[in-house]
Design a protein around this motif. Structure first.
Motif, PDB file in Angstrom:
ATOM      1  N   TRP A  21       0.965  -1.221  -0.076  1.00  0.00           N
ATOM      2  CA  TRP A  21       0.001  -0.106   0.057  1.00  0.00           C
ATOM      3  C   TRP A  21       0.752   1.113  -0.053  1.00  0.00           C
ATOM      4  CZ3 TRP A  21      -0.177   3.668   3.838  1.00  0.00           C
ATOM      5  CH2 TRP A  21      -1.263   4.703   3.550  1.00  0.00           C
ATOM      6  N   ARG A  22       1.867   1.191   0.792  1.00  0.00           N
ATOM      7  CA  ARG A  22       2.649   2.384   0.877  1.00  0.00           C
ATOM      8  C   ARG A  22       3.466   2.639  -0.398  1.00  0.00           C
ATOM      9  NH1 ARG A  22       7.106   1.969   5.675  1.00  0.00           N
ATOM     10  NH2 ARG A  22       7.214   4.214   5.129  1.00  0.00           N
ATOM     11  N   ARG A  23       3.933   1.535  -1.009  1.00  0.00           N
ATOM     12  CA  ARG A  23       4.537   1.808  -2.450  1.00  0.00           C
ATOM     13  C   ARG A  23       3.633   2.460  -3.220  1.00  0.00           C
ATOM     14  NH1 ARG A  23       7.102  -3.099  -1.210  1.00  0.00           N
ATOM     15  NH2 ARG A  23       5.269  -4.233  -2.339  1.00  0.00           N
ATOM     16  N   THR A  24       2.323   1.785  -3.368  1.00  0.00           N
ATOM     17  CA  THR A  24       1.326   2.581  -4.326  1.00  0.00           C
ATOM     18  C   THR A  24       1.049   3.783  -4.068  1.00  0.00           C
ATOM     19  OG1 THR A  24       0.360   0.105  -4.422  1.00  0.00           O
ATOM     20  CG2 THR A  24      -0.942   1.831  -5.080  1.00  0.00           C
ATOM     21  N   GLU A  25       0.830   4.362  -2.784  1.00  0.00           N
ATOM     22  CA  GLU A  25       0.459   5.702  -2.366  1.00  0.00           C
ATOM     23  C   GLU A  25       1.723   6.596  -2.676  1.00  0.00           C
ATOM     24  OE1 GLU A  25      -2.503   6.412  -1.619  1.00  0.00           O
ATOM     25  OE2 GLU A  25      -2.836   4.340  -2.095  1.00  0.00           O
ATOM     26  N   GLN A  26       2.690   5.988  -2.621  1.00  0.00           N
ATOM     27  CA  GLN A  26       3.857   6.944  -3.028  1.00  0.00           C
ATOM     28  C   GLN A  26       3.714   7.642  -4.642  1.00  0.00           C
ATOM     29  OE1 GLN A  26       7.510   5.014  -1.989  1.00  0.00           O
ATOM     30  NE2 GLN A  26       7.340   5.577   0.433  1.00  0.00           N
ATOM     31  N   THR A  27       3.262   6.653  -5.496  1.00  0.00           N
ATOM     32  CA  THR A  27       3.206   7.127  -6.746  1.00  0.00           C
ATOM     33  C   THR A  27       1.814   7.733  -7.067  1.00  0.00           C
ATOM     34  OG1 THR A  27       2.196   4.953  -7.397  1.00  0.00           O
ATOM     35  CG2 THR A  27       4.651   5.153  -7.310  1.00  0.00           C
ATOM     36  N   SER A  28       0.707   7.897  -6.257  1.00  0.00           N
ATOM     37  CA  SER A  28      -0.554   8.405  -6.467  1.00  0.00           C
ATOM     38  C   SER A  28      -0.478   9.773  -5.730  1.00  0.00           C
ATOM     39  CB  SER A  28      -1.672   7.346  -6.263  1.00  0.00           C
ATOM     40  OG  SER A  28      -1.617   7.063  -5.054  1.00  0.00           O
ATOM     41  N   SER A  29      -0.145  10.798  -6.316  1.00  0.00           N
ATOM     42  CA  SER A  29      -0.185  11.957  -5.370  1.00  0.00           C
ATOM     43  C   SER A  29      -1.711  12.611  -5.762  1.00  0.00           C
ATOM     44  CB  SER A  29       1.022  13.032  -5.920  1.00  0.00           C
ATOM     45  OG  SER A  29       0.756  13.154  -7.258  1.00  0.00           O
ATOM     46  N   LYS A  36      -7.047   7.747   0.651  1.00  0.00           N
ATOM     47  CA  LYS A  36      -5.709   7.078   1.030  1.00  0.00           C
ATOM     48  C   LYS A  36      -5.981   6.264   2.434  1.00  0.00           C
ATOM     49  CE  LYS A  36      -2.123   9.620  -1.262  1.00  0.00           C
ATOM     50  NZ  LYS A  36      -0.842  10.399  -0.987  1.00  0.00           N
ATOM     51  N   ARG A  37      -6.709   6.901   3.274  1.00  0.00           N
ATOM     52  CA  ARG A  37      -6.891   6.334   4.562  1.00  0.00           C
ATOM     53  C   ARG A  37      -8.091   5.137   4.357  1.00  0.00           C
ATOM     54  NH1 ARG A  37     -10.754   8.167   9.314  1.00  0.00           N
ATOM     55  NH2 ARG A  37     -10.152   6.865  11.093  1.00  0.00           N
ATOM     56  N   GLU A  38      -8.986   5.183   3.830  1.00  0.00           N
ATOM     57  CA  GLU A  38     -10.003   4.613   3.556  1.00  0.00           C
ATOM     58  C   GLU A  38      -9.241   3.272   2.735  1.00  0.00           C
ATOM     59  OE1 GLU A  38     -13.378   2.436   3.680  1.00  0.00           O
ATOM     60  OE2 GLU A  38     -12.974   4.331   5.017  1.00  0.00           O
ATOM     61  N   ARG A  41      -7.248   1.169   5.322  1.00  0.00           N
ATOM     62  CA  ARG A  41      -8.326   0.531   6.293  1.00  0.00           C
ATOM     63  C   ARG A  41      -8.734  -0.825   5.543  1.00  0.00           C
ATOM     64  NH1 ARG A  41      -9.753   2.638  10.822  1.00  0.00           N
ATOM     65  NH2 ARG A  41     -11.642   1.479  10.904  1.00  0.00           N
ATOM     66  N   ILE A  42      -9.164  -0.384   4.216  1.00  0.00           N
ATOM     67  CA  ILE A  42     -10.026  -1.926   3.302  1.00  0.00           C
ATOM     68  C   ILE A  42      -8.797  -2.778   3.344  1.00  0.00           C
ATOM     69  CG2 ILE A  42     -10.874  -2.369   1.203  1.00  0.00           C
ATOM     70  CD1 ILE A  42     -12.405   0.373   1.248  1.00  0.00           C
ATOM     71  N   LEU A  43      -7.456  -2.466   2.827  1.00  0.00           N
ATOM     72  CA  LEU A  43      -6.698  -3.570   2.384  1.00  0.00           C
ATOM     73  C   LEU A  43      -6.232  -4.443   3.693  1.00  0.00           C
ATOM     74  CD1 LEU A  43      -4.512  -1.619   0.056  1.00  0.00           C
ATOM     75  CD2 LEU A  43      -5.905  -3.374  -0.449  1.00  0.00           C
TER      76      LEU A  43
END
Length: 119
Positions: A21-29, A36-38, A41-43
């Motif tokens: 999740w962290r790797r994915t979130e770093q690329t989606s600004s 992101k929080r939701e 929580r889902i994952l």
């Protein structure tokens, strides 16, 4: 011990989901913090549900609070127990365990005895 190995597998699995999740979130600004929080929580819920069943939501809430605190586990535990109003006996460097019994953390899922089987 088998139980410890099982816990290690569960921890490894959930940490892998968080790291992915962290790797994915770093690329989606362009994603909002709320989204992101939701997604987090889902994952985590999906990764933990088969192991924790009815305690999954409590686990995700606690994990989120721990991560948001920025503390290590020992510091977080001390703050958590202090906020419950419990005295925590200190361990000296030459002792392995305190002389007094430390209070056990209460089961925080007190409201539904069948909580392991409901969601």
């Amino acid at each position: 011990m088998v139980m410890e190995e099982d816990v290690d597998i569960v921890v490894h699995h959930i940490l892998g989901v968080i790291e992915s999740w962290r790797r994915t979130e770093q690329t989606s600004s362009r994603t909002s913090p709320e989204a992101k929080r939701e997604r987090f929580r889902i994952l985590v819920s999906e990764a933990a549900r088969c192991f924790l069943t009815g305690r999954t939501n409590q686990f995700v809430n606690e994990l989120e609070m721990f991560l948001a605190s920025g503390l290590n586990i020992d510091a977080y535990d001390k703050v958590y127990l202090k906020n419950l109003g419990w005295k925590i006996p200190e361990i000296s460097e030459d002792e392995e365990e305190p002389h007094e019994h430390a209070p056990a953390v209460p089961n925080l899922y007190l409201f539904d005895e069948d909580s392991d089987y409901t969601e």
